[in-house]
Design a protein around this motif. Structure first.
Motif, PDB file in Angstrom:
ATOM      1  N   GLY A   5      11.285  -1.379   7.305  1.00 58.82           N
ATOM      2  CA  GLY A   5       9.924  -1.578   6.826  1.00 58.82           C
ATOM      3  C   GLY A   5       9.095  -2.498   7.688  1.00 58.82           C
ATOM      4  O   GLY A   5       7.867  -2.348   7.782  1.00 58.82           O
TER       5      GLY A   5
ATOM      6  N   GLY B  38      -1.199   5.245   6.311  1.00 61.19           N
ATOM      7  CA  GLY B  38       0.191   5.663   6.190  1.00 61.19           C
ATOM      8  C   GLY B  38       1.152   4.489   6.174  1.00 61.19           C
ATOM      9  O   GLY B  38       2.108   4.458   5.393  1.00 61.19           O
TER      10      GLY B  38
ATOM     11  N   GLY C  59       3.506   3.352   3.090  1.00 59.94           N
ATOM     12  CA  GLY C  59       4.947   3.372   3.322  1.00 59.94           C
ATOM     13  C   GLY C  59       5.602   2.030   3.105  1.00 59.94           C
ATOM     14  O   GLY C  59       6.691   1.935   2.520  1.00 59.94           O
TER      15      GLY C  59
ATOM     16  N   ALA D  44       8.427   0.946   0.460  1.00 57.00           N
ATOM     17  CA  ALA D  44       9.677   0.300   0.850  1.00 57.00           C
ATOM     18  C   ALA D  44       9.909  -0.980   0.058  1.00 57.00           C
ATOM     19  O   ALA D  44      11.037  -1.286  -0.342  1.00 57.00           O
ATOM     20  CB  ALA D  44       9.661   0.003   2.350  1.00 57.00           C
TER      21      ALA D  44
ATOM     22  N   THR E  36       6.865   4.094  12.009  1.00 59.81           N
ATOM     23  CA  THR E  36       6.386   4.297  10.638  1.00 59.81           C
ATOM     24  C   THR E  36       7.062   5.512  10.009  1.00 59.81           C
ATOM     25  O   THR E  36       7.473   5.481   8.840  1.00 59.81           O
ATOM     26  CB  THR E  36       4.859   4.472  10.620  1.00 59.81           C
ATOM     27  OG1 THR E  36       4.236   3.350  11.258  1.00 59.81           O
ATOM     28  CG2 THR E  36       4.344   4.584   9.194  1.00 59.81           C
TER      29      THR E  36
ATOM     30  N   LEU F 218      10.436   5.184   8.299  1.00 64.51           N
ATOM     31  CA  LEU F 218      10.575   4.663   6.935  1.00 64.51           C
ATOM     32  C   LEU F 218      11.303   5.656   6.035  1.00 64.51           C
ATOM     33  O   LEU F 218      11.857   5.273   5.002  1.00 64.51           O
ATOM     34  CB  LEU F 218       9.191   4.357   6.348  1.00 64.51           C
ATOM     35  CG  LEU F 218       8.471   3.110   6.875  1.00 64.51           C
ATOM     36  CD1 LEU F 218       7.024   3.100   6.392  1.00 64.51           C
ATOM     37  CD2 LEU F 218       9.186   1.845   6.432  1.00 64.51           C
ATOM     38  N   SER F 219      11.295   6.934   6.430  1.00 62.71           N
ATOM     39  CA  SER F 219      12.021   7.928   5.639  1.00 62.71           C
ATOM     40  C   SER F 219      13.515   7.624   5.577  1.00 62.71           C
ATOM     41  O   SER F 219      14.211   8.100   4.675  1.00 62.71           O
ATOM     42  CB  SER F 219      11.804   9.328   6.219  1.00 62.71           C
ATOM     43  OG  SER F 219      12.214   9.379   7.572  1.00 62.71           O
TER      44      SER F 219
ATOM     45  N   ILE G 275       6.644   6.475  -0.050  1.00 58.17           N
ATOM     46  CA  ILE G 275       7.056   6.672   1.344  1.00 58.17           C
ATOM     47  C   ILE G 275       6.863   8.130   1.743  1.00 58.17           C
ATOM     48  O   ILE G 275       6.382   8.433   2.847  1.00 58.17           O
ATOM     49  CB  ILE G 275       8.514   6.232   1.542  1.00 58.17           C
ATOM     50  CG1 ILE G 275       8.634   4.719   1.339  1.00 58.17           C
ATOM     51  CG2 ILE G 275       9.021   6.628   2.926  1.00 58.17           C
ATOM     52  CD1 ILE G 275      10.055   4.200   1.381  1.00 58.17           C
TER      53      ILE G 275
ATOM     54  N   SER H 231       3.301   8.613   2.525  1.00 62.72           N
ATOM     55  CA  SER H 231       2.911   8.075   3.831  1.00 62.72           C
ATOM     56  C   SER H 231       3.339   9.007   4.956  1.00 62.72           C
ATOM     57  O   SER H 231       2.611   9.185   5.945  1.00 62.72           O
ATOM     58  CB  SER H 231       3.536   6.688   4.033  1.00 62.72           C
ATOM     59  OG  SER H 231       4.909   6.770   4.348  1.00 62.72           O
ATOM     60  N   LEU H 232       4.517   9.626   4.807  1.00 68.31           N
ATOM     61  CA  LEU H 232       4.973  10.576   5.830  1.00 68.31           C
ATOM     62  C   LEU H 232       4.063  11.791   5.878  1.00 68.31           C
ATOM     63  O   LEU H 232       3.789  12.336   6.948  1.00 68.31           O
ATOM     64  CB  LEU H 232       6.408  11.002   5.541  1.00 68.31           C
ATOM     65  CG  LEU H 232       7.449   9.884   5.490  1.00 68.31           C
ATOM     66  CD1 LEU H 232       8.812  10.442   5.167  1.00 68.31           C
ATOM     67  CD2 LEU H 232       7.487   9.136   6.813  1.00 68.31           C
TER      68      LEU H 232
END
Length: 318
Positions: free
Chosen positions: A107, A132, A136, A140, A259, A262-263, A291, A294-295
């Motif tokens: 994160g 995003g 995200g 997190a 970024t 983060l997945s 998250i 954001s993706l």
């Protein structure tokens, strides 16, 4: 992977997402070797994974050796960050728990990466990236808060200083992750192929980790299960994962790549529920959904505004 159909930021984002899925399995895999220290896990995973990267990239590294030597400071910075990252990352998970260590490490990387790009490359923050990244990082944090309510998630033998120390190491892991991502992206932008860049940076980083592995890796040979975990970590998430990550860095900015990664926190949380048997409360699932949102913001191709009609077209007869 050099064909025209694999060019573009959308493919780059998909490559990074695929790498993140593989990385998200590392925390669950490490639970199958409880007698192996986090330093040994990190050294065998990134060490042998990096050496494999170099082994399959010998030809392109030789072909672009002059360019790599000319930029030796960037190569050295990336290699040092590669060596430091797994030691900090796996130690963070050991001290603060898998979820907290993963969330803090991954994160904090997008913020560190964006700051590096802003300070060094003078690249401004884009509104899309900010939206995003904020979504995200909030997701997190929710995952982290949800996990903090479960004492069994913390590392074994935890003390009152374990969680703060784990968080500090997680921040260090995030910084080093951002540093080697930026270094690799910068080298690729000079015209060096991603295979040569990843082979050089990760190969040198892997060599730097060999003394750590020699000092801490004896438990890996204590059982076939421990050995299998070490082999899996080196071959799948580290070798295959960073091949995909290198392809992604050739197509998207380092801040976007970190970024998208983060997945990894979502994959780690889902596997902890399905494989390890941990419970994820509603707050954690809400964080995972944020998250995912954001993706979606970062991976959907931007709309192009239609350009003006060329003057030549206006003069064509009806």
């Amino acid at each position: 992977m050099t064909g025209a159909r694999f060019h573009g930021t959308t493919w780059g984002a998909l490559f990074v997402l695929a790498a993140s899925v593989l990385w998200g399995t590392t925390g669950t895999a490490a639970t199958f070797a409880p007698g192996v220290s986090p330093l040994a896990i990190g050294a065998v995973a990134m060490g042998f994974g990096g050496l494999l990267q170099a082994a399959v990239a010998v030809r392109p590294m030789m072909a672009f050796s002059a360019s790599l030597r000319k930029q030796w400071r960037t190569v050295a910075l990336g290699a040092l960050a590669v060596a430091a990252y797994p030691l900090a990352f796996y130690s963070s998970m050991h001290l603060a728990g898998v979820a907290i260590g993963t969330v803090v490490s991954i994160g904090s990387a997008p913020l560190a990466s964006a700051v590096i790009e802003r300070v060094v490359d003078k690249r401004p923050f884009t509104g899309r990236w900010v939206a995003g990244a904020v979504l995200g990082v909030i997701g997190a944090v929710l995952l982290c808060i949800a996990d903090a309510g479960h004492p069994e998630a913390a590392g074994s033998g935890s003390t009152e200083w374990s969680t703060p120390a784990g968080i500090a190491l997680g921040l260090l892991a995030g910084l080093t992750y951002a540093l080697y991502s930026w270094a690799a992206h910068r080298l690729i932008n000079t015209g060096v192929p991603s295979r040569a860049v990843m082979g050089a940076v990760f190969g040198i980083g892997g060599l730097l980790l060999m003394p750590v592995l020699a000092a801490t890796g004896a438990p890996l040979l204590a059982s076939w299960q421990n050995l299998a975990v070490g082999a899996y970590m080196a071959l799948v998430p580290m070798f295959a994962g960073y091949v995909l990550f290198g392809w992604g860095l050739a197509r998207v900015r380092a801040s976007t790549a970190t970024t998208l990664s983060l997945s990894e926190t979502v994959v780690a949380a889902v596997l902890a529920v399905l494989v390890v048997g941990e419970r994820l409360p509603a707050l954690g699932w809400a964080g995972a959904a944020m998250i995912a949102g954001s993706l979606l913001i970062l991976t959907l191709p931007a709309r192009r505004r239609p350009g003006p009609v060329p003057a030549m077209e206006e003069t064509q007869p009806a």
